[in-house]
Design a protein around this motif. Sequence first.
Motif, PDB file in Angstrom:
ATOM      1  N   PRO A  22       0.838  -1.208   0.000  1.00 31.15           N
ATOM      2  CA  PRO A  22       0.000   0.000   0.000  1.00 31.15           C
ATOM      3  C   PRO A  22       0.868   1.251   0.000  1.00 31.15           C
ATOM      4  O   PRO A  22       1.982   1.247   0.541  1.00 31.15           O
ATOM      5  CB  PRO A  22      -0.787  -0.120   1.315  1.00 31.15           C
ATOM      6  N   ALA A  23       0.369   2.316  -0.612  1.00 35.67           N
ATOM      7  CA  ALA A  23       1.140   3.552  -0.676  1.00 35.67           C
ATOM      8  C   ALA A  23       1.557   4.030   0.707  1.00 35.67           C
ATOM      9  O   ALA A  23       2.621   4.587   0.895  1.00 35.67           O
ATOM     10  CB  ALA A  23       0.335   4.629  -1.395  1.00 35.67           C
ATOM     11  N   SER A  24       0.708   3.806   1.707  1.00 36.31           N
ATOM     12  CA  SER A  24       1.044   4.136   3.092  1.00 36.31           C
ATOM     13  C   SER A  24       0.741   2.920   3.942  1.00 36.31           C
ATOM     14  O   SER A  24      -0.416   2.538   4.101  1.00 36.31           O
ATOM     15  CB  SER A  24       0.215   5.334   3.579  1.00 36.31           C
ATOM     16  N   LEU A  25       1.780   2.265   4.448  1.00 37.93           N
ATOM     17  CA  LEU A  25       1.584   1.055   5.249  1.00 37.93           C
ATOM     18  C   LEU A  25       0.963   1.429   6.592  1.00 37.93           C
ATOM     19  O   LEU A  25       1.634   1.968   7.463  1.00 37.93           O
ATOM     20  CB  LEU A  25       2.928   0.362   5.473  1.00 37.93           C
ATOM     21  N   PRO A  26      -0.323   1.144   6.818  1.00 39.32           N
ATOM     22  CA  PRO A  26      -0.953   1.500   8.101  1.00 39.32           C
ATOM     23  C   PRO A  26      -0.426   0.621   9.227  1.00 39.32           C
ATOM     24  O   PRO A  26       0.079  -0.478   9.001  1.00 39.32           O
ATOM     25  CB  PRO A  26      -2.440   1.242   7.848  1.00 39.32           C
ATOM     26  N   ASP A  27      -0.543   1.110  10.455  1.00 40.75           N
ATOM     27  CA  ASP A  27      -0.088   0.342  11.614  1.00 40.75           C
ATOM     28  C   ASP A  27      -0.752  -1.036  11.652  1.00 40.75           C
ATOM     29  O   ASP A  27      -0.111  -2.027  11.994  1.00 40.75           O
ATOM     30  CB  ASP A  27      -0.403   1.087  12.916  1.00 40.75           C
ATOM     31  N   ALA A  28      -2.041  -1.086  11.313  1.00 37.27           N
ATOM     32  CA  ALA A  28      -2.758  -2.354  11.363  1.00 37.27           C
ATOM     33  C   ALA A  28      -2.154  -3.370  10.401  1.00 37.27           C
ATOM     34  O   ALA A  28      -2.069  -4.564  10.713  1.00 37.27           O
ATOM     35  CB  ALA A  28      -4.234  -2.135  11.019  1.00 37.27           C
ATOM     36  N   ALA A  29      -1.712  -2.908   9.226  1.00 39.50           N
ATOM     37  CA  ALA A  29      -1.107  -3.809   8.242  1.00 39.50           C
ATOM     38  C   ALA A  29       0.236  -4.324   8.745  1.00 39.50           C
ATOM     39  O   ALA A  29       0.566  -5.505   8.588  1.00 39.50           O
ATOM     40  CB  ALA A  29      -0.934  -3.091   6.910  1.00 39.50           C
TER      41      ALA A  29
END
Length: 212
Positions: A165-172
């Motif tokens: 993802p363009a911005s790796l979220p904390d959840a990922a």
Amino acid sequence: MSDQRVRAERGVVLAIYLEWLTGQASSDDMRKWLDRAQATRAVSSAESTLLLRELHGHLTSPDLAPQWRALGGHAVFNPDGDQIHVHTGNGEIMTALAAFAGVTVTAAVLPFLQSIAAQAGQQAFEVARATTRRMIGRKGAPQIHSGMTQIFVEETAAGLRFSVPASLPDAALAALVATDLEALAMPAEKGRTVTIYWDEESEQWRRHVADR
């Protein structure tokens, strides 16, 4: 709603293809979006034609459920009265995706995932994101452009691809720690490619297997 989903609803062929590639669209969604692509004449460019040919090859696979195979007969694939039979190779389609959706970086996918997961396991999410950017942006790799949809880290010989993802979220990042990465990255049979992607709705990493 994600920007990619909005673009798909507008009939943008690249976004429709990416929704298929990541396994996030239902057959009803796809039919609606293909109707829109046909109505808006969003298939005129060479890149869109290439993407449609690749998508058609997937949708006509005998392994798919009937509701998906039925989409292979959609009029958007038959603009001049002649059904599209060409199924382009993985190299061509990834070139199109790299040019219009982000970048493709060649790397060993499983070690890449494991290195990120090791840092995420220490709740060092910013460090993990920085490491990801550094590994992708290392010398010799393509430049990462702002506004991209996603990045593909691809191990071509193994038929393995990681959709970042363009911005790796904390959840990922946290989910990577709890995921059996070796099982997720298990190679498919010859001639097929495994794409590992982040499913935002279920907040899980998943794999999608498709013909190369």
